[in-house]
Design a protein around this motif. Structure first.
Motif, PDB file in Angstrom:
ATOM      1  N   GLY A 286      38.010  42.218  39.604  1.00 14.90           N
ATOM      2  CA  GLY A 286      36.763  41.700  40.149  1.00 14.90           C
ATOM      3  C   GLY A 286      35.794  41.284  39.055  1.00 14.90           C
ATOM      4  O   GLY A 286      34.822  40.576  39.307  1.00 14.90           O
ATOM      5  N   ALA A 287      36.069  41.719  37.815  1.00 11.48           N
ATOM      6  CA  ALA A 287      35.161  41.441  36.698  1.00 11.48           C
ATOM      7  C   ALA A 287      35.780  40.549  35.631  1.00 11.48           C
ATOM      8  O   ALA A 287      35.069  39.794  34.973  1.00 11.48           O
ATOM      9  CB  ALA A 287      34.713  42.766  36.058  1.00 11.48           C
ATOM     10  N   TYR A 288      37.102  40.645  35.458  1.00 12.85           N
ATOM     11  CA  TYR A 288      37.736  39.975  34.316  1.00 12.85           C
ATOM     12  C   TYR A 288      38.762  38.936  34.772  1.00 12.85           C
ATOM     13  O   TYR A 288      39.748  39.276  35.445  1.00 12.85           O
ATOM     14  CB  TYR A 288      38.455  40.990  33.421  1.00 12.85           C
ATOM     15  CG  TYR A 288      37.591  42.107  32.895  1.00 12.85           C
ATOM     16  CD1 TYR A 288      36.238  41.901  32.602  1.00 12.85           C
ATOM     17  CD2 TYR A 288      38.114  43.374  32.684  1.00 12.85           C
ATOM     18  CE1 TYR A 288      35.446  42.919  32.118  1.00 12.85           C
ATOM     19  CE2 TYR A 288      37.338  44.405  32.183  1.00 12.85           C
ATOM     20  CZ  TYR A 288      36.003  44.177  31.911  1.00 12.85           C
ATOM     21  OH  TYR A 288      35.223  45.199  31.428  1.00 12.85           O
ATOM     22  N   GLU A 289      38.549  37.708  34.360  1.00 14.05           N
ATOM     23  CA  GLU A 289      39.519  36.645  34.662  1.00 14.05           C
ATOM     24  C   GLU A 289      40.880  36.972  34.043  1.00 14.05           C
ATOM     25  O   GLU A 289      41.926  36.734  34.648  1.00 14.05           O
ATOM     26  CB  GLU A 289      39.006  35.308  34.132  1.00 14.05           C
ATOM     27  CG  GLU A 289      39.910  34.139  34.479  1.00 14.05           C
ATOM     28  CD  GLU A 289      39.377  32.810  33.951  1.00 14.05           C
ATOM     29  OE1 GLU A 289      40.129  31.828  34.037  1.00 14.05           O
ATOM     30  OE2 GLU A 289      38.240  32.762  33.445  1.00 14.05           O
ATOM     31  N   GLN A 290      40.851  37.534  32.834  1.00 16.86           N
ATOM     32  CA  GLN A 290      42.118  37.861  32.177  1.00 16.86           C
ATOM     33  C   GLN A 290      42.836  39.010  32.890  1.00 16.86           C
ATOM     34  O   GLN A 290      44.054  39.137  32.794  1.00 16.86           O
ATOM     35  CB  GLN A 290      41.888  38.208  30.698  1.00 16.86           C
ATOM     36  CG  GLN A 290      41.551  37.002  29.859  1.00 16.86           C
ATOM     37  CD  GLN A 290      42.316  37.010  28.541  1.00 16.86           C
ATOM     38  OE1 GLN A 290      43.539  36.912  28.538  1.00 16.86           O
ATOM     39  NE2 GLN A 290      41.586  37.148  27.452  1.00 16.86           N
ATOM     40  N   GLY A 291      42.089  39.857  33.589  1.00 14.57           N
ATOM     41  CA  GLY A 291      42.722  40.876  34.423  1.00 14.57           C
ATOM     42  C   GLY A 291      43.522  40.230  35.530  1.00 14.57           C
ATOM     43  O   GLY A 291      44.654  40.634  35.838  1.00 14.57           O
ATOM     44  N   ARG A 292      42.951  39.185  36.125  1.00 16.93           N
ATOM     45  CA  ARG A 292      43.666  38.448  37.179  1.00 16.93           C
ATOM     46  C   ARG A 292      44.887  37.721  36.602  1.00 16.93           C
ATOM     47  O   ARG A 292      45.942  37.665  37.233  1.00 16.93           O
ATOM     48  CB  ARG A 292      42.719  37.462  37.870  1.00 16.93           C
ATOM     49  CG  ARG A 292      41.579  38.154  38.621  1.00 16.93           C
ATOM     50  CD  ARG A 292      40.769  37.197  39.458  1.00 16.93           C
ATOM     51  NE  ARG A 292      39.928  36.304  38.678  1.00 16.93           N
ATOM     52  CZ  ARG A 292      38.722  36.611  38.211  1.00 16.93           C
ATOM     53  NH1 ARG A 292      38.203  37.805  38.427  1.00 16.93           N
ATOM     54  NH2 ARG A 292      38.013  35.724  37.526  1.00 16.93           N
ATOM     55  N   ASN A 293      44.738  37.189  35.382  1.00 21.83           N
ATOM     56  CA  ASN A 293      45.871  36.531  34.731  1.00 21.83           C
ATOM     57  C   ASN A 293      47.014  37.512  34.480  1.00 21.83           C
ATOM     58  O   ASN A 293      48.188  37.188  34.676  1.00 21.83           O
ATOM     59  CB  ASN A 293      45.435  35.904  33.402  1.00 21.83           C
ATOM     60  CG  ASN A 293      44.471  34.748  33.585  1.00 21.83           C
ATOM     61  OD1 ASN A 293      44.348  34.194  34.683  1.00 21.83           O
ATOM     62  ND2 ASN A 293      43.768  34.373  32.525  1.00 21.83           N
ATOM     63  N   ALA A 294      46.646  38.724  34.029  1.00 21.93           N
ATOM     64  CA  ALA A 294      47.665  39.746  33.764  1.00 21.93           C
ATOM     65  C   ALA A 294      48.369  40.159  35.053  1.00 21.93           C
ATOM     66  O   ALA A 294      49.584  40.382  35.076  1.00 21.93           O
ATOM     67  CB  ALA A 294      47.026  40.955  33.086  1.00 21.93           C
TER      68      ALA A 294
END
Length: 308
Positions: A286-294
């Motif tokens: 919900g905070a990090y675009e790279q979290g979604r990428n991972a």
């Protein structure tokens, strides 16, 4: 790479709010911290069921996520993070929903026993018992016992790696893939990442010491490969792995050293370091675009193996 701008904002906000490091809290207070506060909105999954399965000493709570697809489906057995001391099924709920829908797989999330009430090897024995139960009850779950993956983040990444070792050593069940996100692989704090990222990036080196001190009954246990899989004399014959690490994480070098040792043993491995990221980023979608990428990276790798 510099710290990701989205991470900078979150860390600054935590500083302003005076969020204390976990190692300064009692175990009871540490367990009150919401570990999935920065997760994305939870997706709907066709069926989610909480139940208890037999464990080595008592019943193990699990949460089973089933997408609406034709059975039999592959199954991912997932272990939440939290340093073997904190965390529960809710900590990984948003990610497990995403994995179920994205991979088109059943996901069985495991609420293994926590330390300090239950020291090593309680968590590892529960974790292995869960994957054995899944294999033995595959038909009832609508699962394919030949397509079982294990996965986890942080201490859960440790448990996924250890379960892969245990399954190989004990001859059951067959594990097809291991997803290791920011895994703990060694009872040691003598790496560049432990020194460089000791504090200021969420997870601290002192917090990791606190976790290990609660987890181990005696220091010698840290040399056991089922606590420190990096110390396993052989990693040959283990399932293929995806190892995801974060640049500003004390555990970065743990994960990368394990990936290299797997490769040296002839295990197919994909390893990726996410620049500018901190520990736990795959849960903070919900905070990090790279979290979604991972998250998408993990889904893609699992789909490729489990639906080959």
């Amino acid at each position: 790479m510099p710290l990701d701008s989205q991470v900078q904002m979150v860390l600054e906000k935590m500083k302003q709010l005076g969020v204390p490091p976990l190692h300064t809290l009692s175990v009871e207070d540490a367990r009150k911290i919401n570990l999935n506060g920065m997760a994305a909105q939870p997706e709907e999954v066709w069926r989610i069921e909480n139940q208890k399965i037999p464990g080595p000493s008592d019943c193990i709570p699990v949460r089973i996520y089933t997408p609406r697809r034709e059975a039999p489906l592959p199954v991912i057995v997932y272990y939440h993070g939290g340093g073997w001391v904190v965390g529960n099924l809710d900590a990984a709920d948003v990610l497990c929903r995403r994995l179920a829908n994205g991979v088109n797989s059943i996901v069985v999330s495991v609420d293994y026993r926590l330390a300090p009430e239950h020291k090593f090897p309680a968590a590892t024995e529960d974790s292995h018992a869960a994957v054995v139960w899944v294999a033995e009850h595959a038909a009832a779950l609508g699962a394919d016992p030949n397509r079982i993956a294990v996965g986890g983040d942080s201490a859960g990444g440790n448990l996924a790696a250890v379960v892969s070792l245990m399954a190989r050593d004990r001859g059951f069940p067959s594990v097809k893939f291991q997803l290791l996100v920011n895994p703990v692989t060694h009872y040691s704090f003598d790496t560049d990442s432990y020194r460089e990222n000791a504090e200021g990036y969420g997870l601290t080196t002192n917090t990791m010491r606190w976790f290990w001190n609660h987890y181990l009954a005696k220091e010698q246990d840290g040399l056991n490969p089922y606590a420190s899989p990096l110390l396993s004399p052989s990693l040959s014959g283990l399932p293929p792995a995806l190892v995801l690490t974060a640049e500003f994480d004390p555990l970065r070098d743990d994960g990368e050293a394990y990936a290299e040792k797997l490769k040296a043993a002839g295990v197919p491995v994909e390893a990726k370091r996410y620049a500018g990221m901190v520990h736990g980023f795959i849960l903070q979608t919900g905070a990090y675009e790279q979290g979604r990428n991972a998250e998408e990276h993990a889904i893609s790798a699992l789909r490729k193996v489990l639906h080959a």
